[in-house]
Write a protein that holds these residues in place. Sequence first.
Motif, PDB file in Angstrom:
ATOM      1  N   UNK A 113       6.232  -8.988  39.512  1.00  0.00           N
ATOM      2  CA  UNK A 113       6.285  -7.733  38.761  1.00  0.00           C
ATOM      3  C   UNK A 113       7.187  -6.716  39.448  1.00  0.00           C
ATOM      4  N   UNK A 114       7.166  -6.685  40.783  1.00  0.00           N
ATOM      5  CA  UNK A 114       7.966  -5.711  41.521  1.00  0.00           C
ATOM      6  C   UNK A 114       9.422  -6.138  41.645  1.00  0.00           C
ATOM      7  N   UNK A 115       9.682  -7.438  41.489  1.00  0.00           N
ATOM      8  CA  UNK A 115      11.056  -7.943  41.576  1.00  0.00           C
ATOM      9  C   UNK A 115      11.216  -9.093  40.582  1.00  0.00           C
ATOM     10  N   UNK A 116      11.592  -8.792  39.341  1.00  0.00           N
ATOM     11  CA  UNK A 116      11.671  -9.814  38.292  1.00  0.00           C
ATOM     12  C   UNK A 116      12.655 -10.942  38.585  1.00  0.00           C
ATOM     13  N   UNK A 117      13.482 -10.786  39.600  1.00  0.00           N
ATOM     14  CA  UNK A 117      14.394 -11.870  39.987  1.00  0.00           C
ATOM     15  C   UNK A 117      13.681 -12.934  40.815  1.00  0.00           C
ATOM     16  N   UNK A 118      12.468 -12.615  41.302  1.00  0.00           N
ATOM     17  CA  UNK A 118      11.751 -13.537  42.173  1.00  0.00           C
ATOM     18  C   UNK A 118      10.603 -14.200  41.413  1.00  0.00           C
ATOM     19  N   UNK A 119      10.457 -15.496  41.588  1.00  0.00           N
ATOM     20  CA  UNK A 119       9.398 -16.240  40.916  1.00  0.00           C
ATOM     21  C   UNK A 119       8.076 -16.077  41.663  1.00  0.00           C
ATOM     22  N   UNK A 120       7.005 -15.885  40.927  1.00  0.00           N
ATOM     23  CA  UNK A 120       5.656 -15.932  41.491  1.00  0.00           C
ATOM     24  C   UNK A 120       5.231 -17.393  41.445  1.00  0.00           C
ATOM     25  N   UNK A 121       5.402 -18.064  42.545  1.00  0.00           N
ATOM     26  CA  UNK A 121       5.349 -19.531  42.572  1.00  0.00           C
ATOM     27  C   UNK A 121       3.936 -20.069  42.403  1.00  0.00           C
ATOM     28  N   UNK A 122       3.750 -21.107  41.555  1.00  0.00           N
ATOM     29  CA  UNK A 122       2.424 -21.714  41.388  1.00  0.00           C
ATOM     30  C   UNK A 122       1.959 -22.444  42.639  1.00  0.00           C
ATOM     31  N   UNK A 123       0.664 -22.620  42.729  1.00  0.00           N
ATOM     32  CA  UNK A 123       0.088 -23.516  43.733  1.00  0.00           C
ATOM     33  C   UNK A 123       0.274 -24.965  43.283  1.00  0.00           C
ATOM     34  N   UNK A 124       0.533 -25.844  44.229  1.00  0.00           N
ATOM     35  CA  UNK A 124       0.505 -27.282  43.945  1.00  0.00           C
ATOM     36  C   UNK A 124      -0.749 -27.839  44.615  1.00  0.00           C
ATOM     37  N   UNK A 125      -1.809 -27.962  43.840  1.00  0.00           N
ATOM     38  CA  UNK A 125      -3.099 -28.395  44.363  1.00  0.00           C
ATOM     39  C   UNK A 125      -3.577 -29.614  43.588  1.00  0.00           C
ATOM     40  N   UNK A 126      -4.278 -30.500  44.280  1.00  0.00           N
ATOM     41  CA  UNK A 126      -4.817 -31.708  43.650  1.00  0.00           C
ATOM     42  C   UNK A 126      -6.204 -31.996  44.213  1.00  0.00           C
ATOM     43  N   UNK A 127      -6.973 -32.739  43.456  1.00  0.00           N
ATOM     44  CA  UNK A 127      -8.228 -33.321  43.938  1.00  0.00           C
ATOM     45  C   UNK A 127      -8.162 -34.806  43.624  1.00  0.00           C
TER      46      UNK A 127
END
Length: 429
Positions: free
Chosen positions: A363-377
């Motif tokens: 939100x503060x820098x629209x050029x930057x991705x808010x990266x997802x977690x890569x999680x598994x079970x």
Amino acid sequence: MTEPVITSFLDTDMYKLTMHAAVYKNFPTAEVTYKYTNRSEDMKFNQEAIQWLKFQFQSLSSLRFLEDEIEYLRNAIPYLSKDYLNYLASDEVKMNPSEQIEFNVLETNQEGHYDLEININGLWKDTILYEIPILALVSEAYFKFVDTDWSYDGQIESAFRKAEQLLEHNILFSEFGTRRRRSFKTQDLVMQGIMKATESRSERPSGLFLGTSNVLFAKKYGVKPIGTVAHEWMMGIASITGDYLHANQKAMDCWIGTFGPQNAGLALTDTFGTDDFLRSFHPPYSDCYIGVRQDSGDPVEYTKKISHHYLDVLKLKPLSKIICYSDSLNPEKAIRYANVAYDYGLKPTFGIGTNFTNDFKSKSNPERKSEPLNIVIKLLEVNGNHSIKISDNLGKNMGDPKTVEKVKEKLGYTEKSWIGDNEAHRWAS
């Protein structure tokens, strides 16, 4: 006041229910341990997230299959047996998180931030439904309390644009985003955007949006629940039998015996490497399954390999079998791989998950991705025996290292890597 996020057993991927039915019928006394893994090693959790998760995990104990939900399953997934549906309606089907979930918090070198250690223990039939809710909750906790520099603004429009792009190119696709969704609300907004796109132009070919893996949202939006099987099925049977050379074949036998050859669905090929799977994938198995699902490795090389098997080895007609791509997709990749599939005589479909339900900018820098977690079970043990997954690329190998190496040697497995196998930052761009 904190409210439970998961309020229905249907808020899960369809393949958990089909596997639950198969486990209930075939392995009702099998004891398992599942282990949570965070492949995004630099993404930690704070105390607010941890306390919220403790509440959410305990809230799972109140879930029960409701009468209207069972009636929905009876109609939406008609090959689920009457015996299984009666079982779902019984008092036996419930979660006991205080006894079945081990939830520990580990110190890190980041002050005030922690790693999570989550194990699930119990009978396979009693614990198989934990995976998807726990993953969804862990992801939601991270973005509710740790990375909060984002907003819901534009999510419906984003999903609409992506669906429009896929529909414009006549791409057959499904929404697969429950496990790593940013939140329950996000997945609902995404479904609204997709439905808006599918209803927007009457001249477009119908039926391109196949449905969603999430059974609750399939019910809510009147679309098909989509799914067949996960690696867990093959991993579990290999652990129970100790026979890795024939594990895929035994898993297919058991699956077809449970649901019938007409309901075999898509075959998942890469639990112990696709090369090993294809050694067993001949008639009658190749006739029962409508196609295969690609979930690791280089999609183009995989397509060539499957095409050779179907068209050259089995002598099937072009476009008579499906290839479903489901590994870290976005619309651009789907369009590219669709062209490859058609070039090699396969009919492509796509399961798009995280790019739909966890695609946000800062939100503060629209050029930057808010990266997802890569999680598994994944399964860690069944009946005290190690469970492993080898996959088609190094980043997705899981399980006891000695067992992994022993099975690789037994199967003649060759290590492979490719440009897209960075599991720590799967959706970084």
